[in-house]
Design an enzyme around this catalytic site. Structure first.
Site, mmCIF file in Angstrom:
data_model
loop_
_atom_site.group_PDB
_atom_site.id
_atom_site.type_symbol
_atom_site.label_atom_id
_atom_site.label_comp_id
_atom_site.label_asym_id
_atom_site.label_seq_id
_atom_site.Cartn_x
_atom_site.Cartn_y
_atom_site.Cartn_z
ATOM 1 N N TYR A 187 1.150 -1.469 -0.161
ATOM 2 C CA TYR A 187 -0.074 -0.044 0.010
ATOM 3 C C TYR A 187 0.846 1.235 -0.179
ATOM 4 O O TYR A 187 0.722 2.269 -0.677
ATOM 5 C CB TYR A 187 -0.878 -0.136 1.077
ATOM 6 C CG TYR A 187 -1.894 1.101 1.509
ATOM 7 C CD1 TYR A 187 -2.866 1.105 0.335
ATOM 8 C CD2 TYR A 187 -1.691 2.054 1.846
ATOM 9 C CE1 TYR A 187 -3.699 2.210 1.148
ATOM 10 C CE2 TYR A 187 -2.485 2.932 2.402
ATOM 11 C CZ TYR A 187 -3.292 2.936 1.955
ATOM 12 O OH TYR A 187 -4.585 4.155 1.809
ATOM 13 N N LYS A 200 0.853 4.224 -2.983
ATOM 14 C CA LYS A 200 0.906 4.792 -2.589
ATOM 15 C C LYS A 200 1.451 6.425 -2.213
ATOM 16 O O LYS A 200 1.479 7.668 -3.510
ATOM 17 C CB LYS A 200 -0.084 5.352 -1.316
ATOM 18 C CG LYS A 200 -1.743 4.493 -0.669
ATOM 19 C CD LYS A 200 -2.179 5.113 -1.774
ATOM 20 C CE LYS A 200 -3.815 4.891 -1.612
ATOM 21 N NZ LYS A 200 -4.849 5.042 -1.833
HETATM 22 P P1 NAD Z 1 -13.418 1.860 1.230
HETATM 23 O O1 NAD Z 1 -12.591 0.611 1.634
HETATM 24 O O2 NAD Z 1 -14.882 2.851 2.580
HETATM 25 O O3 NAD Z 1 -14.091 2.884 -0.294
HETATM 26 C C1 NAD Z 1 -13.569 1.771 -1.078
HETATM 27 C C2 NAD Z 1 -14.073 2.251 -2.220
HETATM 28 O O4 NAD Z 1 -13.547 1.511 -3.076
HETATM 29 C C3 NAD Z 1 -15.564 0.829 -1.894
HETATM 30 O O5 NAD Z 1 -16.729 1.576 -2.631
HETATM 31 C C4 NAD Z 1 -14.977 0.136 -2.961
HETATM 32 O O6 NAD Z 1 -16.066 -0.869 -3.254
HETATM 33 C C5 NAD Z 1 -14.442 0.571 -4.228
HETATM 34 N N1 NAD Z 1 -12.928 -0.851 -4.899
HETATM 35 C C6 NAD Z 1 -12.043 -1.356 -4.245
HETATM 36 N N2 NAD Z 1 -11.553 -1.689 -5.363
HETATM 37 C C7 NAD Z 1 -11.949 -1.308 -6.210
HETATM 38 C C8 NAD Z 1 -11.921 -1.384 -7.855
HETATM 39 N N3 NAD Z 1 -11.523 -2.382 -8.256
HETATM 40 N N4 NAD Z 1 -12.210 -0.553 -8.598
HETATM 41 C C9 NAD Z 1 -13.398 0.189 -8.653
HETATM 42 N N5 NAD Z 1 -13.837 0.891 -6.933
HETATM 43 C C10 NAD Z 1 -13.214 -0.207 -6.856
HETATM 44 O O7 NAD Z 1 -12.540 2.932 1.523
HETATM 45 P P2 NAD Z 1 -12.124 4.529 2.482
HETATM 46 O O8 NAD Z 1 -11.488 5.506 3.236
HETATM 47 O O9 NAD Z 1 -13.072 4.968 1.512
HETATM 48 O O10 NAD Z 1 -10.550 5.229 1.240
HETATM 49 C C11 NAD Z 1 -11.004 5.551 -0.484
HETATM 50 C C12 NAD Z 1 -9.744 5.924 -0.571
HETATM 51 O O11 NAD Z 1 -8.350 6.928 0.142
HETATM 52 C C13 NAD Z 1 -8.917 4.716 -0.532
HETATM 53 O O12 NAD Z 1 -7.397 5.113 -1.830
HETATM 54 C C14 NAD Z 1 -7.840 4.590 0.057
HETATM 55 O O13 NAD Z 1 -6.426 4.346 0.289
HETATM 56 C C15 NAD Z 1 -8.097 5.985 0.819
HETATM 57 N N6 NAD Z 1 -7.406 6.197 2.363
HETATM 58 C C16 NAD Z 1 -8.049 6.765 2.849
HETATM 59 C C17 NAD Z 1 -7.444 6.229 4.752
HETATM 60 C C18 NAD Z 1 -8.987 6.242 6.085
HETATM 61 O O14 NAD Z 1 -8.465 5.869 6.650
HETATM 62 N N7 NAD Z 1 -9.781 5.891 5.501
HETATM 63 C C19 NAD Z 1 -6.523 6.931 4.512
HETATM 64 C C20 NAD Z 1 -5.819 7.489 3.755
HETATM 65 C C21 NAD Z 1 -6.087 7.073 2.511
#
Ligand code: NAD
Length: 247
Positions: A152, A156
């Site tokens: 990851y 990123k």
């Molecule tokens: P989440 O799991 O709630 O949402 C991710 C979404 O992406 C889901 O709806 C899932 O169905 C979709 N998804 C996954 N694989 C996919 C694919 N191959 N094609 C299309 N859709 C796909 O996660 P989140 O916490 O909302 O995270 C969203 C983004 O933010 C991600 O890129 C994550 O890495 C990043 N992020 C999250 C955090 C955190 O603390 N939650 C921190 C830093 C970065």
């Protein structure tokens, strides 16, 4: 100056915690929203709950054919896309020594390859209407390294390089490309982590709490808007000061 109203955005991962908040925020600012997610049913539910015009389309960001099918299936009234928020992402955490090929490949494919394919598709879509646009990618403070996230953090960190290169190549096409690197955001995935670990994380955050999806959506909306007209190639860290630290 804001310049968002009347535009059309494609939000990948739009059914998820941060993606759905981005969809809500953009719709509230008058943007027509295409929610693209692997989970089509959840995407439909998000689209139905928005304050403005929205549709849900199925997309696997890691598959070129899926991006092509999405472009082909865009209805005419959502075809003029000028904002892409590449938000879909997954984790498959395991220590580096124990990580399997499948853990590495899945995370690199969805997070990094998916974001690259999204940028490529946006370059094409934005060219169709000839007005340029804005791409917002989602990195993470994992770019600085986190235990159990070799896949990851590499994906990123790769997104920050991709963002700069896409900004360079997009400039002459009128395309700005930026990334947001969220810290710990209170989505269901994060809140499922044991309380003692969450307490330790909270202690490292200057703001004294986790961020909310709406706070990340606000940064994405800023970068999408004309308020950020002089900002490109950047990765904006939104982590409540966690990586600023007080060592
Ligand atoms: P989440 O799991 O709630 O949402 C991710 C979404 O992406 C889901 O709806 C899932 O169905 C979709 N998804 C996954 N694989 C996919 C694919 N191959 N094609 C299309 N859709 C796909 O996660 P989140 O916490 O909302 O995270 C969203 C983004 O933010 C991600 O890129 C994550 O890495 C990043 N992020 C999250 C955090 C955190 O603390 N939650 C921190 C830093 C970065």
């Amino acid at each position: 100056m804001r310049g968002l109203s009347g535009r059309t955005a494609l939000v990948t991962g739009g059914a998820g915690g941060i993606g759905s908040a981005v969809a809500v925020r953009l719709a509230d600012e008058g943007v027509r929203v295409v929610i693209a997610d692997r989970d089509h049913e959840a995407a439909r539910r998000v689209a139905a709950g928005l304050s403005g015009p929205a549709i849900a389309l199925a997309l696997d960001v890691a598959e070129r054919a899926s991006w092509e099918a999405l472009v082909d299936s865009l209805p005419a009234d959502f075809a003029g896309i000028s904002i892409l928020a590449n938000i879909a992402g997954i984790t498959r955490d395991r220590s580096l020594a124990k990580m399997q090929d499948a853990d590495w490949d899945a995370v690199i494919n969805v997070n990094l390859r998916g974001t690259w394919l999204g940028c490529q598709t946006a370059f094409r879509l934005f060219a169709d209407h000839g007005k340029g646009g804005a791409i917002i990618n989602i990195a993470s403070t994992a770019i600085f390294g986190t235990f159990g996230q070799a896949n990851y953090s590499s994906a990123k960190a790769g997104i920050t390089g991709l963002t700069r290169t896409a900004a360079i190549e997009g400039a002459k096409r009128g395309i700005r490309v930026n990334a947001v690197a969220p810290g710990v955001i209170a989505t269901p995935m994060v809140m499922a982590v044991p309380e003692e670990i969450r307490a330790k994380w909270t202690g490292q955050i200057l703001a004294g709490r986790f961020g909310t999806p709406a706070e990340i959506a606000a940064v994405v909306a800023f970068l999408a808007s004309d308020d950020a007209s002089y900002v490109t190639g950047q990765t904006l860290i939104a982590d409540g000061g966690a990586t600023t630290g007080d060592f």
